[in-house]
Design an enzyme around this catalytic site. Structure first.
Site, PDB file in Angstrom:
ATOM      1  N   TYR A 128     -65.763 -17.548  -3.382  1.00 52.70           N
ATOM      2  CA  TYR A 128     -66.812 -16.740  -3.987  1.00 52.70           C
ATOM      3  C   TYR A 128     -68.104 -16.979  -3.206  1.00 52.70           C
ATOM      4  CZ  TYR A 128     -68.586 -13.833  -7.755  1.00 52.70           C
ATOM      5  OH  TYR A 128     -69.121 -12.794  -8.468  1.00 52.70           O
ATOM      6  N   LYS A 185     -41.846  -1.671 -14.733  1.00 48.56           N
ATOM      7  CA  LYS A 185     -41.740  -1.161 -13.362  1.00 48.56           C
ATOM      8  C   LYS A 185     -42.445  -2.107 -12.385  1.00 48.56           C
ATOM      9  CE  LYS A 185     -40.245   2.436 -11.036  1.00 48.56           C
ATOM     10  NZ  LYS A 185     -39.067   3.271 -11.346  1.00 48.56           N
ATOM     11  N   GLU A 193     -45.113   7.651 -12.305  1.00 49.42           N
ATOM     12  CA  GLU A 193     -43.985   7.290 -13.162  1.00 49.42           C
ATOM     13  C   GLU A 193     -44.044   8.051 -14.481  1.00 49.42           C
ATOM     14  OE1 GLU A 193     -41.954   4.899 -11.841  1.00 49.42           O
ATOM     15  OE2 GLU A 193     -40.501   5.041 -13.470  1.00 49.42           O
ATOM     16  N   ASN A 214     -32.521   3.510  -9.771  1.00 49.71           N
ATOM     17  CA  ASN A 214     -33.654   3.671  -8.849  1.00 49.71           C
ATOM     18  C   ASN A 214     -34.096   2.369  -8.202  1.00 49.71           C
ATOM     19  OD1 ASN A 214     -33.497   6.110 -10.097  1.00 49.71           O
ATOM     20  ND2 ASN A 214     -35.714   6.365 -10.366  1.00 49.71           N
TER      21      ASN A 214
END
Lengths: 407, 407
Positions: free
Chosen positions: A36, A91, A133, A316
Site C-alpha cells: 500500500y 460458476k 451466464e 460445459n
C-alpha cells in the site's frame, strides 16, 4: 437427505462458495509500505504512463467476471439477479478449480440490454474477460455481440458456446465411430435458444450444410411470420430445402438429432424415421428429450445427455475453463469461432483410439482436458492473428497441467 | 533499491495482490452436484422465495466492493480508473488482512456521478457494502449521499470517514492529556476536501462549536462568492464569528490545528499565535503541513502526521477494517454518525492509562484495534436502531480477536 437438502446445508455451512483473499502478507510496516502506501504509487505511475502494463502489476490478467441478470437460471427460469448468485458463485468455483481462472460473480439488477452492456463496459479496468451466464435468449446474443464490439475484454457466453463446443466434440467422435463425413450429414436441431443457436453456427462453420431447426411451433423456415430476429437469422442459414411441418417431419432421414429443448419430445417412432446409425444428443435437463432406455429400444447406440448418471455427458466444465485459460495465457484479444472449434477438436481428440458408443466425450475430471483445450485455444488465437505470435505454448501446457494436477 | 523500485518488483512478481478462490473443493461428481448443478438450484429457490436469505447461502454477507473512479488517487491526482487498480487491490488486501472482510476492487471507467451511482446500484445483488476510495471532492459527497439513500448497502467513503475517525481518536486523547474539554476548544482546519469535511462534521456532532476552516484562498465564510456547494454547507456550520482573512489570522487563539492540505503551510510563527498547549494534526502526505522538528521548536508537544516514521500516525487502517467488520457482523443497514463516533472513542480508549505525547493513537498492528472498534461499531448500530437488537456482541468480539490473531 436428498441432494437439494444437502446442498442447502452445504451452502449455509460454508456461507457461500467463494472468497477474495490477499496473495501477499502484511505482517509489518515494510510489507504495508510495499503493498500500500507509499510503494503502491509506483505501479500506478507506471500504468498511467503505459496502460499496457495494467495486467503486469495487478491481478487483472487472470481475473474475469461471471455476469448474469438472472433471467434464465438453470431450469429455474427468470428468478432475478439476487437469486442467481449461488449459481454464479458456483460458476466462479468451477473456473478456479478446473481452470485456475480467478472469477468474480457480478449479478446485475436489470434486464435491460443497454444497461447491462453499459455496466459491464464501465468495469473493464477491473476485468480481462466476461463470462456471460444464464441470460435469456434472444437478449443474450445482442449483449454478447455489443460487448465483443465495444470492449477489449474476452467475451464468452457459456450457455451458448460451452454447450456448443462439448456437443461438437461428441459429434466429431460419434461420426468417427460411424465413419460418416460431417459435411454429408443431415442434422435436426430441436430448440433455437442460446445453446441451439451457437451449435448451429459452429456446425455451419465446419461445413454442415443440411441443418433443419425446430422450435416449439415446428420447423423454422423463412416463411414463418412469428420468428424473432435471431430465428430469422437461423432461417437464412438452415433449412435450405425449405421444409415445413413438425419435428416428426424434420427428423425423417436425419443422421443426427440434437435437442436443447424439453423433456420427452422425441419419440421412438421419430427415431425410426431417421437414417441408420442415428446419433442422439438429448440435452434437456433434468429430463432429456428421450430417455436412454427408450432410445436404445428404438435402435440408438450413441446417445449423449446433460446428465452425469448417463453415458456421454455434455458438461460445459469440459470447455469454459480451458477456453479462458488458453485465451488469457495467450494474451488473446477475442474468443473467436476458430478458437471454439479448436477447443471442440481438442476435446474430441483426447479419446482418439479409445472411444466407444458410451465414451465419445471425456469425463469432467479427466486431467488431460484442461491442458489439451487450453493449448488448442491458445494456438488458434495465434494462428488467427488474435494473440502475439511469440506466445509460448509449451509454457501454457505445463501451467495447465499443474492446475489439473492440483485439483 | 528504494521502496518504489522494490514495490514495482513486488507487484510484478506476485502479479497483483488479490485472488478470488473457492472455499469448497470439487474433487468428485458429488461435490460438483452440491456446489453446482443440480444442488445449487435449491439455495436459488430459497432466495427467490425469501430475498432475506441471500447472505445466508452466499458469500455476499462478508463481501464488499472497493469502488473508485481514479480521480484523486493517493498523492497522484486524477490518474484514471485503470491506473488506480493497484491502490484498490491494496485496499482489498488491507480489508482482508486487518478486518477479515472480503473486498473486491471495482474501478469504474467514468467520472460522471450519475453513471457511477447507477453502476454501483446495479451491483447490489453481489455486495453488502461499498467502500468508496480516492474519488475527488466535492463529487465524492454526492456519490456517497445518493448511494446511502438509494441502496440497502453499507456505504463508507474511507478518505472522508476513515481519516476523520482516527483523527478524532487522536484528538480525544490529546485533550485528555491536556485536560481540555472538547466542547470548549477552538479548532482551525486547513483543507476542506473529503477528509476535512468529514472531520468537521464529526467535530460538530460531538459539540465542538468553534471551528474555522481555511482552504487555499483563506478562511471560509458565508460571504465568499467562490464556494462550491459543499463549502457553502461548511460555511453554515463553522466560523460562527464570521472571521475573514488568511490561515495566519485563523490560527490566532486556536487550541487545535488540523491540516489535510499541502506541505509546509503552517509556520512556527503561526503556532506561536495559538493557545498554550497547542495540538497539531499535520496530515498532508508525504510532507506534512509543518515538520515535527519545526513544530517542536515552536513549542508543540503533541503532534500527529500521516507518516509511519513519525509518532502518532493517523492511519486509516485503524478504522475501516473494524468499521466494516462491526457493521457487517451486526447486520447493520447503514454506517451512521454514531457508529463512526463509537469507532473513534473505542480507538482512543485502547490507550487509556497508557498514553503520552507521542502515543495518542494506537499502532496499526496492535491486535486490540480490530475487536475494540468492531464491537463499538456494532453496539452503536444496535443502539441507534440500525441493527437487530439480538446481535451477539461477544461473538463479534471473539471473531474479531481470531482475525487479529491470525494476522
Amino acid at each position: 437427505m436428498d441432494i437439494y437438502e444437502e446442498a442447502l446445508e452445504f451452502h449455509r455451512k460454508n456461507t457461500g462458495k467463494i472468497d477474495v483473499i490477499s496473495k501477499v502478507g502484511v505482517e509489518n510496516e515494510h510489507a504495508l509500505a510495499l503493498a500500500y502506501s507509499p510503494g503502491v504509487a509506483q505501479p500506478c505511475r507506471e500504468i498511467a504512463r503505459d496502460p499496457e502494463l495494467l495486467n503486469t502489476y495487478t491481478a487483472r490478467g487472470n481475473m474475469i467476471a461471471v455476469v448474469s441478470d438472472g433471467s434464465a437460471v438453470l431450469g429455474l427460469g427468470n428468478i432475478g439477479a439476487r437469486a442467481s448468485l449461488p449459481v454464479m458463485e458456483g460458476k466462479c468455483v468451477l473456473f478456479r478449480e478446473f481452470g485456475g481462472v480467478s472469477a468474480f460473480p457480478l449479478c446485475i439488477e436489470s434486464q435491460d440490454n443497454d444497461i447491462i452492456v453499459e455496466t459491464v463496459k464501465l468495469l473493464e479496468p477491473s476485468f480481462s474477460g466476461i463470462n456471460l451466464e444464464d441470460i435469456a435468449a434472444p437478449r443474450c446474443f445482442d449483449i454478447e455481440n455489443r460487448l465483443k464490439k465495444e470492449t477489449g475484454m474476452l467475451i464468452f457466453h457459456d450457455d451458448q458456446h460451452g454447450t456448443a463446443i462439448v456437443t461438437l466434440a461428441g459429434l466429431f467422435n460419434a461420426l468417427k465411430i460411424y465413419k460418416k463425413d460431417i459435411k454429408e450429414i443431415r442434422v435436426v436441431m430441436n430448440g433455437a435458444g442460446a445453446a441451439g443457436t451457437s451449435i448451429i453456427n459452429l456446425l455451419n462453420y465446419v461445413g454442415v450444410s443440411d441443418i433443419v431447426v425446430c422450435d416449439s411451433k415446428g420447423i423454422i423456415h423463412s416463411g414463418r411470420p412469428d420468428l424473432n430476429v435471431s430465428k430469422q437469422e437461423l432461417a437464412k442459414i438452415t433449412n435450405t430445402g425449405n421444409m415445413k411441418g413438425s419435428l416428426s417431419d424434420a427428423v425423417a432421414g436425419a443422421d443426427v438429432f440434437i435437442g436443447v429443448s424439453i423433456a420427452n419430445v422425441l419419440t421412438p417412432e421419430m427415431i425410426k424415421k431417421m437414417k441408420p446409425e442415428p446419433v442422439i444428443f438429448a440435452l434437456a435437463n433434468p429430463e432429456p428429450e428421450i430417455s436412454p432406455a427408450l432410445a436404445r429400444e428404438a435402435g440408438v447406440r450413441i446417445m449423449a445427455t446433460g446428465r452425469s448418471d448417463y453415458p456421454n455427458q455434455v458438461n460445459n466444465v469440459l470447455a469454459f475453463p480451458g477456453v479462458f485459460r488458453g485465451a488469457l495465457d495467450a494474451g488473446a484479444d477475442e474468443i473467436n469461432m476458430e478458437m471454439k472449434l479448436a477447443a471442440a477438436g481438442a476435446l474430441a481428440g483426447i479419446l482418439t483410439g479409445n472411444m466407444d458408443y458410451d465414451y465419445i466425450i471425456p469425463k469432467p475430471f479427466d486431467p488431460r482436458v484442461l491442458p489439451t483445450v487450453a493449448v488448442a485455444v491458445a494456438k488458434a488465437a495465434i494462428e488467427t492473428g488474435h494473440a502475439p505470435s511469440g506466445t509460448d505454448l509449451d509454457y501454457i501446457k505445463k501451467k495447465a497441467e499443474g492446475i489439473s494436477r492440483k485439483k
